[in-house]
Design a protein around this motif. Structure first.
Motif, PDB file in Angstrom:
ATOM      1  N   VAL A  14       0.711  -1.308   0.117  1.00 59.69           N
ATOM      2  CA  VAL A  14      -0.010   0.049  -0.100  1.00 59.69           C
ATOM      3  C   VAL A  14       0.763   1.159   0.092  1.00 59.69           C
ATOM      4  O   VAL A  14       0.653   2.308  -0.646  1.00 59.69           O
ATOM      5  N   ARG A  15       2.150   1.152   0.696  1.00 57.18           N
ATOM      6  CA  ARG A  15       2.901   2.289   0.742  1.00 57.18           C
ATOM      7  C   ARG A  15       3.563   2.455  -0.765  1.00 57.18           C
ATOM      8  O   ARG A  15       3.559   3.661  -1.211  1.00 57.18           O
ATOM      9  N   GLU A  16       3.777   1.634  -1.413  1.00 55.51           N
ATOM     10  CA  GLU A  16       4.272   1.544  -2.696  1.00 55.51           C
ATOM     11  C   GLU A  16       3.319   2.275  -3.508  1.00 55.51           C
ATOM     12  O   GLU A  16       3.479   3.232  -4.455  1.00 55.51           O
ATOM     13  N   TRP A  17       1.697   1.983  -3.329  1.00 53.66           N
ATOM     14  CA  TRP A  17       0.863   2.535  -4.231  1.00 53.66           C
ATOM     15  C   TRP A  17       0.830   4.027  -3.936  1.00 53.66           C
ATOM     16  O   TRP A  17       0.644   4.669  -4.593  1.00 53.66           O
ATOM     17  N   GLY A  21      -6.012  -0.505  -0.055  1.00 52.84           N
ATOM     18  CA  GLY A  21      -5.732  -1.218   0.668  1.00 52.84           C
ATOM     19  C   GLY A  21      -7.075  -2.125   1.589  1.00 52.84           C
ATOM     20  O   GLY A  21      -6.902  -3.090   1.673  1.00 52.84           O
ATOM     21  N   ALA A  22      -8.262  -1.262   1.612  1.00 55.68           N
ATOM     22  CA  ALA A  22      -9.258  -1.987   2.353  1.00 55.68           C
ATOM     23  C   ALA A  22     -10.105  -2.980   1.302  1.00 55.68           C
ATOM     24  O   ALA A  22     -10.487  -3.808   1.623  1.00 55.68           O
ATOM     25  N   ALA A  23      -9.787  -2.609  -0.050  1.00 58.83           N
ATOM     26  CA  ALA A  23     -10.061  -3.280  -1.252  1.00 58.83           C
ATOM     27  C   ALA A  23      -9.674  -4.604  -1.005  1.00 58.83           C
ATOM     28  O   ALA A  23     -10.036  -5.622  -1.280  1.00 58.83           O
ATOM     29  N   ILE A  74      -6.956   1.979   6.733  1.00 57.37           N
ATOM     30  CA  ILE A  74      -7.500   0.658   6.169  1.00 57.37           C
ATOM     31  C   ILE A  74      -8.190  -0.074   7.483  1.00 57.37           C
ATOM     32  O   ILE A  74      -9.405  -0.624   6.995  1.00 57.37           O
ATOM     33  N   ALA A  75      -7.821  -0.382   8.631  1.00 54.14           N
ATOM     34  CA  ALA A  75      -8.190  -0.941   9.576  1.00 54.14           C
ATOM     35  C   ALA A  75      -9.710  -0.118   9.773  1.00 54.14           C
ATOM     36  O   ALA A  75     -10.708  -0.926   9.922  1.00 54.14           O
TER      37      ALA A  75
END
Length: 389
Positions: free
Chosen positions: A15-18, A114-116, A374-375
């Motif tokens: 997710v950090r890369e995204w 990230g949630a997806a 995300i959480a």
């Protein structure tokens, strides 16, 4: 669900890369070809059940089905950047001159991706999670443009939630308030035309600057004398443009600025009085003066039940002590307000830590906030769409 949930922790590097890719490649308003393509490609890799592309030009909606039938909850993130030259020294700094993610929309989109990924893998809910990636939040009213396509009605969204980062709110904290949360946002423009001429012969001219000064002062009196002091608003005149030479009375003058308030009746009063003042000054000073008043976004209003649901989800992520349920309302604007007019819902703020402020050239979304966002998204879906035994 603590953000140290193993599965969420596992996906944070990706997710950090995204997020950092999005930060390096900022785009503006509806013109988001690289951004929307990148997000759609990630959603396809994740394996969501449906992807609706080109909604309001470059918007994307992803649908994830739970393990059983049930209602539909919408989660919204914005994608667009700002026309600001980045001044940070981050390795992932903007590669597009004059454009940068100065409001954290790169982080918002990355957290929703990230949630997806988490929700697609776990599907620990009954119903549908609709993930809304919106263009043109920064002045383009992209939320309304997406609504106008009818896609929300087609998907049957029952509730909708938004999230925005907040600099100087500590990492691992959330803030939220009930009712009016962010301001109605309007822009105004006043065009004044007089009769220009040589500065040595003012009696042969009609000076638009005199009228502009009267309008400026008149607008300020609206807040102190016309609006309810318990429901006050704000008028900021941010530009006064007229003339160039020392010895010339200009032909025209222009005023422009913004109006902010948290109550629709105050908004109505301000607009009405601005028109009356412009008309009265024009007659008094013998100029032509026209006011254009553009209503951009209504008040962002957190519905009572959904405010409670969002606060409880945040508590389950970070604990009661780290959730401020009385976060003060702010006079920043947010076009998520249009979605909250159509569906019950709420917007919550996630801490970005001690960073530069929003819209500042040194701002950067804090990647330490990713697991908390995300959480929260995962928890709101699982709480609002619970599986029944």
């Amino acid at each position: 669900m603590h953000p140290t949930n193993n599965r969420i922790a596992d996906i944070i590097p990706e997710v950090r890369e995204w997020r950092q890719w999005l930060h390096r490649n900022p785009e503006l308003l509806f013109d988001l070809p690289k951004t929307s393509r990148y997000i759609a490609d990630r959603l396809k890799e994740i394996g969501v059940d449906e992807i609706h592309e080109n909604i309001a030009e470059t918007g994307i909606i992803a649908v994830i089905h739970g393990s059983a039938a049930g209602p539909t909850v919408g989660l919204r993130a914005d994608m667009d950047a700002l026309p600001i030259e980045e001044a940070s020294d981050a390795e992932h700094a903007s590669q597009s001159p004059g454009k940068m993610h100065a409001c954290g929309h790169d982080g918002h989109s990355a957290m929703l991706l990230g949630a997806a990924k988490y929700l697609t893998e776990t599907r620990n809910f009954a119903g549908k999670a609709v993930l809304i990636f919106q263009p043109a939040e920064e002045g383009g009213v992209g939320a309304k443009a997406m609504l106008d396509t009818g896609i929300f009605d087609k998907l049957g969204i029952d509730e909708v939630y938004g999230m925005h980062n907040m600099p100087n709110l500590p990492i691992g904290h959330f803030g939220i308030c009930e009712g009016p949360t962010l301001a109605a946002t309007d822009f105004f423009y006043v065009e004044i035309e007089g009769v220009g001429g040589h500065a040595s012969r003012p009696h042969k001219c009609v000076d638009p600057l005199v009228a502009a000064n009267a309008i400026y002062n008149g607008f300020q009196s609206i807040i102190t004398r016309n609006s309810d002091p318990m429901k006050n608003g704000l008028i900021s005149i941010t530009a006064l443009q007229a003339g160039e030479a020392n010895n010339v009375i200009p032909q025209t003058a222009t005023l422009k600025g913004t109006v902010r308030n948290l109550h629709e009746d105050t908004r109505d009063t301000i607009e009405r009085r601005m028109h009356e003042i412009v008309e009265g000054v024009a007659k008094c000073y013998g100029v032509r003066a026209d006011l254009t008043y553009d209503r951009l976004c209504p008040v962002t209003f957190n519905h009572s039940d959904q405010f409670g649901h969002a606060a409880e989800a945040a508590v389950q992520v970070v604990g009661e002590a780290n959730v401020d349920r009385e976060q003060p309302a702010r006079l920043g604007g947010e076009d998520f307000s249009y979605m909250l007019q159509e569906n019950p819902g709420a917007i919550i703020f996630v801490g970005n830590g001690e960073t530069a402020g929003l819209h500042h050239p040194e701002y950067d979304f804090n990647d330490e906030a990713l697991p908390y966002g995300i959480a929260f998204w995962a928890k709101i879906v699982e709480d609002r769409l619970p599986l029944r035994n």
